[in-house]
Design a protein around this motif. Structure first.
Motif, mmCIF file in Angstrom:
data_model
loop_
_atom_site.group_PDB
_atom_site.id
_atom_site.type_symbol
_atom_site.label_atom_id
_atom_site.label_comp_id
_atom_site.label_asym_id
_atom_site.label_seq_id
_atom_site.Cartn_x
_atom_site.Cartn_y
_atom_site.Cartn_z
ATOM 1 N N VAL A 166 0.825 -0.963 0.183
ATOM 2 C CA VAL A 166 -0.062 0.165 0.116
ATOM 3 C C VAL A 166 0.756 1.188 -0.020
ATOM 4 C CG1 VAL A 166 -1.833 1.234 1.099
ATOM 5 C CG2 VAL A 166 -1.665 -1.307 1.352
ATOM 6 N N ALA A 167 0.657 2.125 -1.122
ATOM 7 C CA ALA A 167 1.350 3.475 -0.904
ATOM 8 C C ALA A 167 0.150 4.694 -0.926
ATOM 9 C CB ALA A 167 2.242 3.325 -2.136
ATOM 10 N N THR A 168 0.893 5.747 -0.750
ATOM 11 C CA THR A 168 0.309 6.874 -0.784
ATOM 12 C C THR A 168 0.886 7.986 -1.546
ATOM 13 O OG1 THR A 168 -1.050 8.856 0.768
ATOM 14 C CG2 THR A 168 1.020 7.854 1.433
ATOM 15 N N SER A 169 0.208 9.069 -2.060
ATOM 16 C CA SER A 169 0.755 10.216 -3.008
ATOM 17 C C SER A 169 1.292 11.289 -1.706
ATOM 18 C CB SER A 169 -0.192 10.642 -3.832
ATOM 19 O OG SER A 169 -1.463 11.322 -3.112
ATOM 20 N N ASP B 219 -11.161 17.984 3.185
ATOM 21 C CA ASP B 219 -11.057 17.746 1.860
ATOM 22 C C ASP B 219 -9.580 17.892 1.468
ATOM 23 O OD1 ASP B 219 -12.086 16.835 -0.550
ATOM 24 O OD2 ASP B 219 -12.498 18.854 -1.365
ATOM 25 N N ILE B 220 -8.604 17.591 2.355
ATOM 26 C CA ILE B 220 -7.144 17.668 2.026
ATOM 27 C C ILE B 220 -7.152 16.153 1.505
ATOM 28 C CG2 ILE B 220 -4.918 17.970 2.577
ATOM 29 C CD1 ILE B 220 -6.822 20.381 2.641
ATOM 30 N N GLN B 221 -6.717 16.073 0.048
ATOM 31 C CA GLN B 221 -6.596 14.651 -0.540
ATOM 32 C C GLN B 221 -5.363 13.928 -0.723
ATOM 33 O OE1 GLN B 221 -9.055 14.723 -4.041
ATOM 34 N NE2 GLN B 221 -11.018 15.523 -2.857
ATOM 35 N N ALA B 222 -5.333 12.668 -0.743
ATOM 36 C CA ALA B 222 -4.083 11.741 -1.031
ATOM 37 C C ALA B 222 -4.665 10.664 -1.881
ATOM 38 C CB ALA B 222 -3.517 11.457 0.183
ATOM 39 N N THR B 223 -3.781 10.304 -2.761
ATOM 40 C CA THR B 223 -4.248 9.018 -3.350
ATOM 41 C C THR B 223 -3.689 7.915 -2.723
ATOM 42 O OG1 THR B 223 -4.373 10.174 -5.565
ATOM 43 C CG2 THR B 223 -4.287 8.010 -5.481
ATOM 44 N N ILE B 224 -4.608 6.945 -2.402
ATOM 45 C CA ILE B 224 -3.959 5.622 -1.873
ATOM 46 C C ILE B 224 -4.117 4.609 -3.047
ATOM 47 C CG2 ILE B 224 -4.336 4.011 0.013
ATOM 48 C CD1 ILE B 224 -3.804 6.842 1.079
ATOM 49 N N SER B 225 -2.717 4.012 -3.209
ATOM 50 C CA SER B 225 -2.544 2.934 -4.101
ATOM 51 C C SER B 225 -2.116 1.408 -3.481
ATOM 52 C CB SER B 225 -1.387 3.531 -5.347
ATOM 53 O OG SER B 225 -1.778 4.619 -5.813
ATOM 54 N N THR B 226 -2.964 0.673 -4.180
ATOM 55 C CA THR B 226 -2.551 -0.667 -3.961
ATOM 56 C C THR B 226 -1.911 -1.679 -5.009
ATOM 57 O OG1 THR B 226 -4.635 -0.729 -2.202
ATOM 58 C CG2 THR B 226 -3.607 -2.959 -2.838
ATOM 59 N N TYR B 227 -0.974 -2.474 -4.465
ATOM 60 C CA TYR B 227 -0.142 -3.003 -5.617
ATOM 61 C C TYR B 227 -0.062 -4.515 -5.018
ATOM 62 C CZ TYR B 227 1.198 1.526 -6.943
ATOM 63 O OH TYR B 227 1.303 2.930 -7.183
ATOM 64 N N VAL B 228 -0.329 -5.380 -5.978
ATOM 65 C CA VAL B 228 -0.251 -6.882 -5.442
ATOM 66 C C VAL B 228 0.373 -7.798 -6.434
ATOM 67 C CG1 VAL B 228 -2.574 -6.676 -4.145
ATOM 68 C CG2 VAL B 228 -2.581 -7.317 -6.564
ATOM 69 N N ALA B 229 0.634 -8.871 -6.280
ATOM 70 C CA ALA B 229 1.126 -9.793 -7.013
ATOM 71 C C ALA B 229 0.886 -11.341 -6.695
ATOM 72 C CB ALA B 229 2.843 -9.720 -7.262
ATOM 73 N N ASP B 230 0.953 -12.281 -7.647
ATOM 74 C CA ASP B 230 0.778 -13.654 -6.972
ATOM 75 C C ASP B 230 2.012 -13.945 -6.218
ATOM 76 O OD1 ASP B 230 2.973 -14.345 -8.951
ATOM 77 O OD2 ASP B 230 1.380 -14.940 -10.339
#
Length: 618
Positions: A297-300, A311-322
């Motif tokens: 999990v990462a954030t901008s 309403d101060i925003q950040a993008t939360i990104s999720t990365y997965v793999a097998d």
């Protein structure tokens, strides 16, 4: 008398012309011919009697895409050319082998059509028909010699591991052209061979047997014509990594089927009997279950000014793999979110074909949970109060934190999805065996508000009740490896506010201590080191872009004079503290002591905060 004889002769001639032989109502039609190929009688266009057709082809042997002139010589019963304009129809069989002019009219007894061969080699029967009379000729189509083979496509280029509800097949196509650059004739033989992860993947038909063969050209692939042991007696080479196909319209096609192991596959295609070979780009077999070990999990942005602004925003990104790190996991897998503070714009999102997804987080109520200070925080509070003074930084009772501390501004975002526990595939067969070791994970996901990696009721930490029993069943110690469960991870954000603590401490040659009575005194020829604390109400760093300037109007200043806050993630490092030194600039004691003003300017969200500290420099 001569006059009457002349009239009688005219009448006789008239009767002969109109009556025909034997009467019959004046018709000049002949009986229908029952004759064979090319001879007999028939009625052509306009009542012309066709007695025979003689058909020729020039040339009789052509290559695919070539043409032949088809000439029909049409005669009447007197072996004379039929009248010009007599229609002759032309057909071919099989019709898929090419095309021919459908009909032509005779000129001087000849009707000429053009046959154009398609992309199929073999004999074609051309038939010319006029009335009930016909004739045939054979044209032989030969395939042009193969000149090239090239990869065209793999659709799709990423497929899923067998049994994962993903697409498990990819259609592989190669283009095969002759020496003229046109598609080879249908039926050109092509050998397919592949390299891959050895997880049970195969081409076209599933062959459970792999027969031994003599690799005459040392290419690690069976090629048609090489000697092999026909162990299953089916009269052909058997092996899951090989397939023989025939071209259609210059295209050779095979189907790749995935197995149980992820990895990359390369397909090789060879024209049988030629040295023409081409290979595909890598085709990825993935689409496995997301592995808990690879969930990231990462954030901008880590630090958001959410204690004072919504309403101060950040993008939360999720990365997965097998389990082996392939990112093309189950596309469309749902990812869900729990938040300790603020909110995500949507409660869930789906993984794309690269094993990634994102969601927008925004600040709003509630703010992060007020949690019990940890040991490192108590140590921090005691140190800050000791170094900066209880009147300035009153955050402890000498033992524990009594006011806001860093983790009171940490907000957890938990990311959850269906996946599998990580295991060590000791025999490399792509599946979990009882002897494989695995990493056990909690059975149910929860929001870790107090950052202790376990689920608590105080503060209350929401959980995902997977089995619907109304209880948290997330303890470790599951007796079996879980292949289908909720896997989860979290990320911590800093929810901070405006500058709250901007204070100075001085070095007394042995320790950092508060300013004496809020001031300082630097003797002639001496210097003093200072430490500046800048933090919000929970002793956390300020948001990125906040600037600090330090200036003094007496003495010689060195060390830090300006600082810009980066985006700082939650950690046990504590707040930002800046070091600088002021020295006396009078080594002769010729000047009287003077007042020194240290000015600290902090600009936060465009708002300037000014702090002044005064002392004496001799």
């Amino acid at each position: 008398m001569k006059k009457y004889r002349f009239l009688l002769l005219i009448l006789v001639l008239f009767a002969y012309t109109c009556g025909g032989s034997g009467g019959g109502g004046g018709s000049n039609s002949l009986p229908k011919s029952e004759g064979g190929s090319g001879a007999g009688t028939g009625t052509g266009t306009g009542g012309t009697t066709v007695a025979s057709i003689s058909l020729t082809a020039t040339p009789t042997n052509i290559t695919v895409g070539g043409s032949s002139s088809i000439q029909a010589t049409v005669l009447d019963s007197l072996s004379a050319n039929v009248p010009d304009g007599t229609t002759v129809a032309f057909t071919i069989s099989p019709s898929s082998y090419g095309s021919i002019t459908s009909s032509m009219d005779t000129v001087s007894g000849i009707a000429t059509a053009t046959f154009i061969a398609a992309n199929t080699a073999g004999p074609v029967t051309v038939t010319a028909t006029s009335g009930s009379v016909s004739d045939t000729v054979i044209v032989t189509i030969a395939g042009a010699e193969s000149g090239s083979i090239s990869f065209t496509s793999a659709t799709p280029s990423n497929i899923g591991i067998k049994g994962t509800s993903q697409t498990e097949t990819s259609t592989i196509t190669f283009s095969v052209k002759d020496i003229n650059g046109t598609p080879v004739s249908n039926g050109t033989a092509i050998d397919f061979c592949m390299t891959g992860p050895n997880g049970g993947e195969y081409i076209n038909d599933l062959d459970v047997t792999t027969e031994a063969y003599i690799d005459a050209n040392s290419n690690n692939c069976y090629d048609t014509g090489e000697s092999y042991t026909d162990s299953d007696g089916n009269g052909r080479y058997t092996g899951p990594r090989h397939a023989s196909v025939s071209t259609i319209s210059g295209v050779a096609t095979a189907t790749l089927h995935s197995g149980y192991a992820p990895g990359n596959v390369t397909i090789f295609a060879r024209v049988v009997g030629k040295t023409l070979v081409s290979s595909s780009p890598v085709i990825s077999i993935g689409g496995g279950m997301p592995s808990a070990k690879h969930l990231t999990v990462a954030t901008s942005k880590f630090n958001l000014e959410g204690l004072g602004y919504a309403d101060i925003q950040a993008t939360i990104s999720t990365y997965v793999a097998d389990r082996v790190g392939n990112a093309n996991v189950l596309q469309g897998t749902t990812v869900s979110y729990f938040t300790e503070a603020g909110a995500t714009i949507t409660s869930s999102s789906t993984l794309n074909n690269q094993g990634a997804t994102s969601v927008i987080f925004r600040t709003q109520n509630p703010i992060p949970e007020d949690v019990t200070p940890d040991t490192w925080e108590n140590t921090l509070c005691v140190r800050l109060e000791s170094q900066y003074g209880s009147t300035s930084v009153d955050v402890s009772d000498g033992a524990v934190c009594t006011e806001g501390h860093p983790r009171d501004g940490w907000a957890a975002i938990t990311v959850m999805m269906t996946g599998e526990e990580a295991f060590n595939d000791t025999n490399g067969n792509g599946v979990y065996d009882g002897s494989d070791t695995y990493t056990d994970t909690p059975q149910e996901a929860f929001i870790d508000k107090n950052d202790n990696s376990s689920r608590d009721t105080s503060p209350f930490e929401e959980f995902k009740d997977d089995n619907g029993d109304g209880l948290y069943d997330g303890t470790l110690g599951s007796p079996v490896w879980d292949s289908n469960k909720t896997i989860f991870d979290d990320i911590k954000l800093l929810i901070t506010g405006a500058p709250s603590y901007v204070e100075l401490s001085r070095w007394n040659s042995t320790a950092w201590v508060p300013l004496t009575s809020g001031t300082f005194n630097i003797a002639n020829g001496d210097y003093m080191s200072f430490k500046l604390l800048i933090a919000d109400i929970n002793i956390n760093p300020l948001i990125s872009g906040t600037t600090v300037t330090i200036s003094s109007d007496a003495g010689k200043q060195s060390g830090t004079s300006s600082y810009t806050f980066p985006d700082i993630a939650p950690s046990e490092n504590g707040p930002v503290e800046l070091l600088f030194t002021i020295a006396s600039d009078d080594d002769t004691d010729a000047m009287d002591p003077e007042v020194c003003t240290i000015t600290v300017a902090v600009t936060w969200k465009g708002i300037k905060y000014t702090y002044v500290f005064t002392g004496i420099v001799d």
